[in-house]
Design a protein around this motif. Structure first.
Motif, PDB file in Angstrom:
ATOM      1  N   PRO A  87       0.768  -1.214   0.126  1.00 35.52           N
ATOM      2  CA  PRO A  87       0.000  -0.001   0.194  1.00 35.52           C
ATOM      3  C   PRO A  87       0.845   1.440   0.052  1.00 35.52           C
ATOM      4  CG  PRO A  87      -0.236  -1.116   2.078  1.00 35.52           C
ATOM      5  CD  PRO A  87       0.641  -2.184   1.152  1.00 35.52           C
ATOM      6  N   MET A  88       2.237   1.263   0.601  1.00 37.39           N
ATOM      7  CA  MET A  88       2.817   2.510   0.643  1.00 37.39           C
ATOM      8  C   MET A  88       3.408   2.732  -0.737  1.00 37.39           C
ATOM      9  SD  MET A  88       6.560   2.771   2.527  1.00 37.39           S
ATOM     10  CE  MET A  88       7.487   1.868   1.455  1.00 37.39           C
ATOM     11  N   GLU A  89       3.724   1.631  -1.438  1.00 36.43           N
ATOM     12  CA  GLU A  89       4.285   1.826  -2.832  1.00 36.43           C
ATOM     13  C   GLU A  89       3.083   2.357  -3.930  1.00 36.43           C
ATOM     14  OE1 GLU A  89       7.621   0.699  -4.395  1.00 36.43           O
ATOM     15  OE2 GLU A  89       8.194   1.785  -2.613  1.00 36.43           O
ATOM     16  N   MET A  90       1.810   1.816  -3.632  1.00 32.27           N
ATOM     17  CA  MET A  90       0.733   2.068  -4.439  1.00 32.27           C
ATOM     18  C   MET A  90       0.599   3.614  -4.517  1.00 32.27           C
ATOM     19  SD  MET A  90      -1.509   0.548  -6.266  1.00 32.27           S
ATOM     20  CE  MET A  90      -3.005   1.007  -7.189  1.00 32.27           C
ATOM     21  N   LEU A  91       0.321   4.117  -3.216  1.00 37.18           N
ATOM     22  CA  LEU A  91      -0.109   5.507  -2.912  1.00 37.18           C
ATOM     23  C   LEU A  91       1.167   6.309  -3.261  1.00 37.18           C
ATOM     24  CD1 LEU A  91      -1.687   5.557   0.648  1.00 37.18           C
ATOM     25  CD2 LEU A  91      -2.824   5.341  -1.896  1.00 37.18           C
ATOM     26  N   LYS A  92       2.325   6.195  -3.024  1.00 36.54           N
ATOM     27  CA  LYS A  92       3.323   7.042  -3.303  1.00 36.54           C
ATOM     28  C   LYS A  92       3.595   6.991  -4.942  1.00 36.54           C
ATOM     29  CE  LYS A  92       7.344   5.288  -3.911  1.00 36.54           C
ATOM     30  NZ  LYS A  92       8.956   4.448  -4.083  1.00 36.54           N
ATOM     31  N   PRO A 116      -6.624  19.677  -9.855  1.00 38.79           N
ATOM     32  CA  PRO A 116      -6.318  19.581  -8.247  1.00 38.79           C
ATOM     33  C   PRO A 116      -5.512  18.446  -8.169  1.00 38.79           C
ATOM     34  CG  PRO A 116      -8.632  19.037  -8.539  1.00 38.79           C
ATOM     35  CD  PRO A 116      -8.326  19.446  -9.822  1.00 38.79           C
ATOM     36  N   ARG A 117      -4.255  18.659  -7.511  1.00 44.70           N
ATOM     37  CA  ARG A 117      -3.385  17.492  -6.966  1.00 44.70           C
ATOM     38  C   ARG A 117      -3.847  16.359  -6.149  1.00 44.70           C
ATOM     39  NH1 ARG A 117       2.503  20.487  -6.895  1.00 44.70           N
ATOM     40  NH2 ARG A 117       2.566  21.180  -8.895  1.00 44.70           N
ATOM     41  N   PRO A 118      -3.852  15.331  -6.324  1.00 38.52           N
ATOM     42  CA  PRO A 118      -4.714  14.197  -5.451  1.00 38.52           C
ATOM     43  C   PRO A 118      -3.746  14.325  -4.126  1.00 38.52           C
ATOM     44  CG  PRO A 118      -3.344  13.175  -7.076  1.00 38.52           C
ATOM     45  CD  PRO A 118      -3.244  14.493  -7.600  1.00 38.52           C
ATOM     46  N   THR A 119      -4.338  13.944  -3.137  1.00 37.07           N
ATOM     47  CA  THR A 119      -3.767  13.696  -1.750  1.00 37.07           C
ATOM     48  C   THR A 119      -3.745  12.038  -1.302  1.00 37.07           C
ATOM     49  OG1 THR A 119      -5.573  14.028  -0.508  1.00 37.07           O
ATOM     50  CG2 THR A 119      -4.072  16.013  -0.924  1.00 37.07           C
ATOM     51  N   ALA A 120      -2.678  11.669  -0.500  1.00 41.72           N
ATOM     52  CA  ALA A 120      -2.698  10.206  -0.377  1.00 41.72           C
ATOM     53  C   ALA A 120      -4.110  10.089   0.464  1.00 41.72           C
ATOM     54  CB  ALA A 120      -1.619  10.048   0.867  1.00 41.72           C
ATOM     55  N   THR A 121      -4.812  11.000   1.379  1.00 42.37           N
ATOM     56  CA  THR A 121      -5.999  10.355   1.810  1.00 42.37           C
ATOM     57  C   THR A 121      -7.026  10.370   0.868  1.00 42.37           C
ATOM     58  OG1 THR A 121      -5.168  11.746   3.715  1.00 42.37           O
ATOM     59  CG2 THR A 121      -7.561  11.310   3.751  1.00 42.37           C
ATOM     60  N   GLN A 122      -7.096  11.204  -0.034  1.00 42.92           N
ATOM     61  CA  GLN A 122      -8.188  11.185  -1.082  1.00 42.92           C
ATOM     62  C   GLN A 122      -7.661   9.958  -1.873  1.00 42.92           C
ATOM     63  OE1 GLN A 122      -7.394  14.710  -3.233  1.00 42.92           O
ATOM     64  NE2 GLN A 122      -8.727  16.020  -2.136  1.00 42.92           N
ATOM     65  N   LEU A 123      -6.523   9.439  -2.313  1.00 41.53           N
ATOM     66  CA  LEU A 123      -6.397   8.244  -2.976  1.00 41.53           C
ATOM     67  C   LEU A 123      -6.762   7.126  -2.301  1.00 41.53           C
ATOM     68  CD1 LEU A 123      -3.033   8.905  -4.392  1.00 41.53           C
ATOM     69  CD2 LEU A 123      -4.908   8.657  -5.791  1.00 41.53           C
ATOM     70  N   ARG A 146      -9.030   6.813   0.348  1.00 36.89           N
ATOM     71  CA  ARG A 146     -10.448   6.938   0.217  1.00 36.89           C
ATOM     72  C   ARG A 146     -11.153   6.512  -1.048  1.00 36.89           C
ATOM     73  NH1 ARG A 146     -11.049  11.146   2.861  1.00 36.89           N
ATOM     74  NH2 ARG A 146     -11.037  12.611   1.131  1.00 36.89           N
ATOM     75  N   ASP A 147     -10.433   6.923  -2.063  1.00 33.51           N
ATOM     76  CA  ASP A 147     -11.125   6.387  -3.628  1.00 33.51           C
ATOM     77  C   ASP A 147     -10.827   5.005  -3.869  1.00 33.51           C
ATOM     78  OD1 ASP A 147     -12.052   9.105  -3.870  1.00 33.51           O
ATOM     79  OD2 ASP A 147     -10.464   9.599  -5.035  1.00 33.51           O
ATOM     80  N   LEU A 148      -9.875   4.531  -3.542  1.00 33.99           N
ATOM     81  CA  LEU A 148      -9.303   3.095  -3.699  1.00 33.99           C
ATOM     82  C   LEU A 148     -10.288   2.394  -2.777  1.00 33.99           C
ATOM     83  CD1 LEU A 148      -5.570   3.304  -3.873  1.00 33.99           C
ATOM     84  CD2 LEU A 148      -7.103   2.677  -5.942  1.00 33.99           C
ATOM     85  N   LEU A 149     -10.259   2.559  -1.571  1.00 39.40           N
ATOM     86  CA  LEU A 149     -11.244   1.707  -0.815  1.00 39.40           C
ATOM     87  C   LEU A 149     -12.723   1.565  -1.124  1.00 39.40           C
ATOM     88  CD1 LEU A 149      -9.686   2.711   2.906  1.00 39.40           C
ATOM     89  CD2 LEU A 149      -9.468   0.453   1.520  1.00 39.40           C
ATOM     90  N   ARG A 150     -13.403   2.702  -1.610  1.00 38.29           N
ATOM     91  CA  ARG A 150     -14.583   2.856  -2.104  1.00 38.29           C
ATOM     92  C   ARG A 150     -14.992   2.246  -3.120  1.00 38.29           C
ATOM     93  NH1 ARG A 150     -14.847   8.113  -3.114  1.00 38.29           N
ATOM     94  NH2 ARG A 150     -15.233   8.840  -0.851  1.00 38.29           N
ATOM     95  N   ARG A 159     -12.616  -0.244  -4.683  1.00 38.08           N
ATOM     96  CA  ARG A 159     -12.030  -1.568  -5.159  1.00 38.08           C
ATOM     97  C   ARG A 159     -11.884  -2.342  -3.525  1.00 38.08           C
ATOM     98  NH1 ARG A 159      -7.373  -0.779  -9.642  1.00 38.08           N
ATOM     99  NH2 ARG A 159      -8.449   1.092 -10.727  1.00 38.08           N
ATOM    100  N   GLY A 160     -12.323  -1.667  -2.508  1.00 35.21           N
ATOM    101  CA  GLY A 160     -11.852  -2.223  -1.204  1.00 35.21           C
ATOM    102  C   GLY A 160     -10.402  -2.339  -0.872  1.00 35.21           C
ATOM    103  N   ILE A 161     -10.386  -3.060   0.150  1.00 42.33           N
ATOM    104  CA  ILE A 161      -8.920  -3.145   0.643  1.00 42.33           C
ATOM    105  C   ILE A 161      -7.978  -3.612  -0.500  1.00 42.33           C
ATOM    106  CG2 ILE A 161      -9.283  -5.481   1.465  1.00 42.33           C
ATOM    107  CD1 ILE A 161      -7.231  -2.687   3.156  1.00 42.33           C
ATOM    108  N   ALA A 162      -8.359  -4.728  -1.422  1.00 43.32           N
ATOM    109  CA  ALA A 162      -7.701  -4.997  -2.588  1.00 43.32           C
ATOM    110  C   ALA A 162      -7.018  -3.784  -3.390  1.00 43.32           C
ATOM    111  CB  ALA A 162      -8.593  -5.879  -3.398  1.00 43.32           C
ATOM    112  N   GLY A 163      -7.773  -2.699  -3.437  1.00 44.87           N
ATOM    113  CA  GLY A 163      -7.007  -1.691  -4.259  1.00 44.87           C
ATOM    114  C   GLY A 163      -5.725  -1.326  -3.715  1.00 44.87           C
ATOM    115  N   LEU A 164      -5.799  -1.173  -2.490  1.00 43.77           N
ATOM    116  CA  LEU A 164      -4.537  -0.658  -1.752  1.00 43.77           C
ATOM    117  C   LEU A 164      -3.272  -1.850  -1.996  1.00 43.77           C
ATOM    118  CD1 LEU A 164      -5.676   0.662   1.464  1.00 43.77           C
ATOM    119  CD2 LEU A 164      -4.733   1.962  -0.412  1.00 43.77           C
TER     120      LEU A 164
END
Length: 323
Positions: A123-128, A166-173, A175-179, A181-186
């Motif tokens: 998940p760290m690499e996914m968001l980064k 607008p530039r995405p933030t880690a929090t937005q990303l 939230r969007d992934l969880l909404r 794709r669920g935890i599998a999105g991360l």
């Protein structure tokens, strides 16, 4: 040996401190690595690491080089702590009566450490990666829009420029992934992360242990400061280059946004096949020298902090009786 008596909390503190220091020092190079690995033939914006960093500063400012750093700084502490502590744990349980581990057992300990760390790494690499690559995609779209404007009749005339997205933030990303794709999105790219991190640890930890041992004058003594640092740098850069093809595939798979005319991938094998067919074998080494420049000091610093025993010192201060 003395290092077996080090408590687990001290190992976790050492790994966390080392990760924070290392990431702060080398993050701009890691950003260049991600952007170089993600650009495909026909859409090359950067020719080298230095070219990427210069263009990033010009278009996004100095702090543009640190986009995504907050994610790493937040999660690198548990990630490095798990990696170092797991390796020590497996080495301890694979050793027989304090005897030196065989090469196979050292590799098994590294394999265990690499497997454990992906819980945090993926998940760290996914968001980064999303945050690091957003600037490249935005700059590419801007260049293509300008070229299209110039190619149309009267296109050279000034026109109202579209507002920047607008530039995405880690929090937005997150939230969007969880909404969506669920935890599998991360955990997209988990398999590719395992294929990168497990071989990395299999190479890194035995190589470091053997290089570091060269500086020991006696079996019960720690190696000198500079030996631990150099051993970490050499072992880290060697392992980084060795697994770079898997890192390229992982980066491509975890990138959610694509530039214009860039390939999409359905999985690890599909990605590797398309890269080989469309970009050639050399594409698997994209960003290899950047990754070596990132990993070498990162693990050199980690091993120095680890062997200096900063965690033990801090715990000792906290546990010392008050006068």
């Amino acid at each position: 040996m003395a290092d077996k008596q080090i408590s687990l909390p001290a190992k976790l503190i050492n790994g966390g401190i080392a990760g924070l220091i290392g990431v702060t020092c080398v993050f701009p190079i890691d950003l260049a690595k991600t952007r170089l690995q993600n650009q495909q033939n026909g859409q090359r914006m950067y020719t080298s690491m230095s070219d990427c960093l210069i263009k990033t500063i010009r278009s996004e400012g100095y702090f543009g080089m640190y986009r995504g750093a907050a994610v790493n700084l937040t999660l690198v502490t548990p990630e490095k702590a798990i990696k170092l502590a797991a390796n020590d744990f497996f080495r301890h349980h694979l050793s027989k009566d304090g005897q030196k581990l065989t090469l196979l057992r050292e590799m098994l300990a590294g394999c265990g450490a690499g497997t454990c760390q992906v819980i945090v790494t993926t998940p760290m690499e996914m968001l980064k990666i999303q945050l690091q690559d957003a600037g490249r995609i935005a700059a590419q779209k801007k260049i293509l829009a300008a070229q299209a404007q110039l190619s149309t009749p009267g296109g050279a005339q000034p026109s109202a420029e579209a507002p920047a997205a607008p530039r995405p933030t880690a929090t937005q990303l997150t939230r969007d992934l969880l909404r969506s794709r669920g935890i599998a999105g991360l955990y997209k790219g988990l398999g590719a992360t395992l294929l990168r991190d497990v071989p990395f640890s299999i190479v890194y930890f035995p190589l470091f242990a053997n290089l570091n041992q060269l500086g020991q004058s006696a079996s019960e003594e720690k190696s000198p400061f500079y030996v631990s640092f150099l051993a970490g740098c050499v072992a880290g850069s060697t392992a980084a280059v060795a697994v770079n093809p898997c890192d390229v595939v992982k980066t491509r798979l975890q990138s959610l946004q694509r530039g214009v005319n860039e390939d999409t991938y359905s999985g690890f094998l599909d990605c590797a096949r398309k890269i080989l067919r469309n970009e050639g074998p050399s594409a698997f080494l994209k960003g290899a020298y950047c990754r070596a420049l990132v990993i070498a000091p990162l693990f050199g610093i980690a091993q120095v902090v680890y062997f200096l025993g900063i965690g033990e010192t801090l715990l000792g201060l906290l546990q010392s009786p008050q006068p």
